[in-house]
Design a protein around this motif. Structure first.
Motif, PDB file in Angstrom:
ATOM      1  N   PRO A  71       0.593  -1.274  -0.091  1.00 31.06           N
ATOM      2  CA  PRO A  71       0.060   0.143  -0.041  1.00 31.06           C
ATOM      3  C   PRO A  71       0.898   1.217   0.011  1.00 31.06           C
ATOM      4  O   PRO A  71       0.429   2.305  -0.518  1.00 31.06           O
ATOM      5  N   THR A  72       2.151   1.342   0.546  1.00 27.36           N
ATOM      6  CA  THR A  72       2.886   2.446   0.541  1.00 27.36           C
ATOM      7  C   THR A  72       3.337   2.840  -0.904  1.00 27.36           C
ATOM      8  O   THR A  72       3.469   4.087  -1.222  1.00 27.36           O
ATOM      9  N   ASP A  73       3.512   1.904  -1.661  1.00 26.24           N
ATOM     10  CA  ASP A  73       3.813   2.092  -3.276  1.00 26.24           C
ATOM     11  C   ASP A  73       2.530   2.514  -3.957  1.00 26.24           C
ATOM     12  O   ASP A  73       2.883   3.400  -4.893  1.00 26.24           O
ATOM     13  N   LEU A  74       1.282   2.113  -3.498  1.00 30.44           N
ATOM     14  CA  LEU A  74       0.108   2.759  -4.148  1.00 30.44           C
ATOM     15  C   LEU A  74      -0.340   4.255  -3.948  1.00 30.44           C
ATOM     16  O   LEU A  74      -0.651   4.706  -4.631  1.00 30.44           O
ATOM     17  N   ALA A  75      -0.147   4.371  -2.613  1.00 32.16           N
ATOM     18  CA  ALA A  75      -0.817   5.539  -1.862  1.00 32.16           C
ATOM     19  C   ALA A  75      -0.573   6.755  -2.965  1.00 32.16           C
ATOM     20  O   ALA A  75      -1.526   7.419  -3.288  1.00 32.16           O
ATOM     21  N   PRO A  76       0.829   6.957  -3.428  1.00 26.57           N
ATOM     22  CA  PRO A  76       0.859   8.253  -4.110  1.00 26.57           C
ATOM     23  C   PRO A  76       0.063   8.238  -5.399  1.00 26.57           C
ATOM     24  O   PRO A  76      -0.364   9.165  -5.858  1.00 26.57           O
ATOM     25  N   GLN A  77      -0.121   6.951  -6.180  1.00 21.90           N
ATOM     26  CA  GLN A  77      -0.655   7.002  -7.262  1.00 21.90           C
ATOM     27  C   GLN A  77      -2.264   7.387  -7.049  1.00 21.90           C
ATOM     28  O   GLN A  77      -2.787   7.983  -7.819  1.00 21.90           O
ATOM     29  N   LEU A  78      -2.665   6.829  -5.936  1.00 23.49           N
ATOM     30  CA  LEU A  78      -3.990   7.233  -5.686  1.00 23.49           C
ATOM     31  C   LEU A  78      -4.254   8.540  -5.324  1.00 23.49           C
ATOM     32  O   LEU A  78      -5.192   9.127  -6.011  1.00 23.49           O
ATOM     33  N   LYS A  79      -3.369   9.310  -4.579  1.00 23.82           N
ATOM     34  CA  LYS A  79      -3.485  10.539  -4.354  1.00 23.82           C
ATOM     35  C   LYS A  79      -3.416  11.450  -5.800  1.00 23.82           C
ATOM     36  O   LYS A  79      -4.166  12.576  -6.107  1.00 23.82           O
ATOM     37  N   GLU A  80      -2.376  11.025  -6.596  1.00 17.48           N
ATOM     38  CA  GLU A  80      -2.239  11.698  -7.926  1.00 17.48           C
ATOM     39  C   GLU A  80      -3.236  11.614  -8.740  1.00 17.48           C
ATOM     40  O   GLU A  80      -3.738  12.556  -9.716  1.00 17.48           O
ATOM     41  N   ASN A  81      -4.192  10.668  -8.937  1.00 21.39           N
ATOM     42  CA  ASN A  81      -5.067  10.318  -9.595  1.00 21.39           C
ATOM     43  C   ASN A  81      -6.525  10.399  -9.184  1.00 21.39           C
ATOM     44  O   ASN A  81      -7.456  10.089  -9.756  1.00 21.39           O
ATOM     45  N   GLY A  82      -6.737  10.928  -7.944  1.00 18.66           N
ATOM     46  CA  GLY A  82      -7.930  11.160  -7.435  1.00 18.66           C
ATOM     47  C   GLY A  82      -8.726  10.016  -7.014  1.00 18.66           C
ATOM     48  O   GLY A  82     -10.166   9.854  -7.060  1.00 18.66           O
ATOM     49  N   ILE A  83      -8.073   8.869  -6.560  1.00 20.98           N
ATOM     50  CA  ILE A  83      -8.615   7.621  -6.323  1.00 20.98           C
ATOM     51  C   ILE A  83      -8.801   7.583  -4.743  1.00 20.98           C
ATOM     52  O   ILE A  83      -7.765   7.764  -4.234  1.00 20.98           O
ATOM     53  N   ASP A  84     -10.024   7.247  -4.195  1.00 25.59           N
ATOM     54  CA  ASP A  84     -10.200   7.363  -2.716  1.00 25.59           C
ATOM     55  C   ASP A  84      -9.931   6.245  -2.126  1.00 25.59           C
ATOM     56  O   ASP A  84      -9.292   5.976  -0.600  1.00 25.59           O
ATOM     57  N   ALA A  85     -10.037   4.857  -2.856  1.00 23.73           N
ATOM     58  CA  ALA A  85      -9.869   3.560  -1.882  1.00 23.73           C
ATOM     59  C   ALA A  85      -9.955   2.410  -3.199  1.00 23.73           C
ATOM     60  O   ALA A  85     -10.412   2.758  -4.331  1.00 23.73           O
ATOM     61  N   VAL A  86      -9.604   1.246  -2.555  1.00 23.21           N
ATOM     62  CA  VAL A  86      -9.357   0.059  -3.433  1.00 23.21           C
ATOM     63  C   VAL A  86     -10.029  -1.163  -2.754  1.00 23.21           C
ATOM     64  O   VAL A  86     -10.390  -1.173  -1.593  1.00 23.21           O
ATOM     65  N   VAL A  87     -10.140  -1.956  -3.791  1.00 22.88           N
ATOM     66  CA  VAL A  87     -10.508  -3.376  -3.504  1.00 22.88           C
ATOM     67  C   VAL A  87      -9.055  -4.021  -3.706  1.00 22.88           C
ATOM     68  O   VAL A  87      -8.977  -4.370  -5.056  1.00 22.88           O
ATOM     69  N   ALA A  88      -8.681  -4.970  -2.892  1.00 17.37           N
ATOM     70  CA  ALA A  88      -7.624  -5.725  -3.060  1.00 17.37           C
ATOM     71  C   ALA A  88      -8.143  -7.004  -3.390  1.00 17.37           C
ATOM     72  O   ALA A  88      -8.886  -7.801  -2.580  1.00 17.37           O
ATOM     73  N   VAL A  89      -7.306  -7.557  -4.279  1.00 20.00           N
ATOM     74  CA  VAL A  89      -7.804  -8.977  -5.028  1.00 20.00           C
ATOM     75  C   VAL A  89      -6.797  -9.800  -4.880  1.00 20.00           C
ATOM     76  O   VAL A  89      -5.264  -9.472  -5.106  1.00 20.00           O
ATOM     77  N   GLN A  90      -6.847 -11.105  -4.438  1.00 19.18           N
ATOM     78  CA  GLN A  90      -5.907 -12.188  -4.409  1.00 19.18           C
ATOM     79  C   GLN A  90      -5.111 -12.308  -5.568  1.00 19.18           C
ATOM     80  O   GLN A  90      -5.667 -12.175  -6.913  1.00 19.18           O
ATOM     81  N   ALA A  91      -3.873 -12.721  -5.381  1.00 20.07           N
ATOM     82  CA  ALA A  91      -2.928 -12.683  -6.354  1.00 20.07           C
ATOM     83  C   ALA A  91      -2.426 -14.141  -6.281  1.00 20.07           C
ATOM     84  O   ALA A  91      -1.377 -14.633  -7.266  1.00 20.07           O
ATOM     85  N   SER A  92      -2.329 -14.690  -5.199  1.00 20.56           N
ATOM     86  CA  SER A  92      -1.950 -16.276  -5.156  1.00 20.56           C
ATOM     87  C   SER A  92      -3.040 -17.027  -4.631  1.00 20.56           C
ATOM     88  O   SER A  92      -3.844 -16.489  -3.952  1.00 20.56           O
ATOM     89  N   GLN A  93      -3.104 -18.178  -4.529  1.00 21.20           N
ATOM     90  CA  GLN A  93      -3.841 -19.036  -4.110  1.00 21.20           C
ATOM     91  C   GLN A  93      -3.799 -20.064  -3.046  1.00 21.20           C
ATOM     92  O   GLN A  93      -3.243 -21.106  -2.830  1.00 21.20           O
ATOM     93  N   SER A  94      -4.056 -19.425  -1.721  1.00 19.92           N
ATOM     94  CA  SER A  94      -3.671 -20.065  -0.478  1.00 19.92           C
ATOM     95  C   SER A  94      -4.394 -19.254   0.595  1.00 19.92           C
ATOM     96  O   SER A  94      -4.708 -17.971   0.450  1.00 19.92           O
TER      97      SER A  94
END
Length: 275
Positions: free
Chosen positions: A33-56
């Motif tokens: 999330p610390t990598d994503l936060a600047p992108q959200l701020k720059e592009n006016g996105i308030d929140a996210v849905v986090a989706v699984q990337a591996s199966q466990s």
């Protein structure tokens, strides 16, 4: 609120994450999330849905733990073994975590074209419905028919199609995909994510107009109340920046009213996932 309805976090593990090939070297690292936060701020996105990337189960818990630390995560789509004999017990366990909104299996990685029609899998979908969880459909063309059969057999289940079923934009393949989208959208309990399209195009030479016929068709079939925006960050970074992914969607929203735009950029995701 403006919602990115589809993105991922991971601590990179070369063995577990072998799907991230060397040609995708740009994302062979940690993404948090610390990598994503600047992108959200720059592009006016308030929140996210986090989706699984591996199966466990560990992956699902990882996303739950991140949601406790980072308020940007308003929903989690985790992984659970839908074919397990104790699937009901597992889903009952996740009810203590309201952040978990639904589940996904990487069907596109399954060679069996009838995976979604397996009795054991369908039993898992029935359990999802009973526990009021959503299901994300991640498929390839070989799964078209079993997807339609699965959805037809579960009219009370809330489904969302990930990445518009990944049309082959690079090769400009359209007809078979378009026919499938029309059939799937006829089921009112299925929604659609306008997401991850840049990775289905020519990574180096795509243009905004490459995506318009595909997005227009999906919107025409599903309607403006059943489509939602997602980036598929950080996977999208192999072909585009966060801002460029947003521009791909924005370029195809001609004729949307203000209310319809708000629905596309957030309200539809809030309603579908009960964020």
């Amino acid at each position: 609120m403006r919602i990115d309805a589809h993105q991922h976090f991971w601590i990179f593990n070369a063995e577990r994450d072998a799907w991230i090939t060397d040609e995708m070297a740009a994302i062979q690292r940690n993404f948090l999330p610390t990598d994503l936060a600047p992108q959200l701020k720059e592009n006016g996105i308030d929140a996210v849905v986090a989706v699984q990337a591996s199966q466990s189960p560990e992956e699902t818990q990882f996303l739950i733990d991140l949601s406790v630390m980072y308020a940007m995560i308003k929903g989690v789509v985790g992984w659970v073994d839908l074919q397990a004999d104790d699937i009901a017990d597992q889903l009952a366990h996740y009810k203590q975590f309201p952040i978990v909104k639904g589940f996904r299996h990487v069907i596109e990685g399954e060679e069996d074209p009838d995976f979604l029609s397996r009795p054991s899998f369908l039993r898992g979908i029935t359990a999802l419905t009973a526990y009021d969880y959503t299901y994300d459909l991640l498929i390839r063309p070989r799964h078209y028919e079993s997807t339609l059969a699965c959805v037809a057999a579960n009219p009370a289940q809330r489904f969302v199609l990930d990445h518009m079923a990944k049309p082959n934009i690079r090769a400009k393949e359209f007809e078979e995909w378009a026919a499938f989208i029309e059939k799937l959208a006829a089921f009112p309990n299925v929604h659609c994510k306008v997401s991850a399209l840049v990775t289905e195009a020519d990574w180096e030479n795509w243009t905004l107009d490459d995506f318009k016929p595909y997005i227009h068709h999906a919107i025409a079939c599903f309607g403006k109340e059943r489509v939602m925006f997602g980036t598929d960050w950080p996977v999208c970074l192999v072909a585009a920046t966060y801002a460029e992914v947003m521009a791909v969607a924005e370029h195809s929203l001609e004729g949307f009213t203000n209310d319809e735009r708000q629905a596309f950029w957030g309200a539809n995701a809030v309603n579908f996932y009960n964020l």
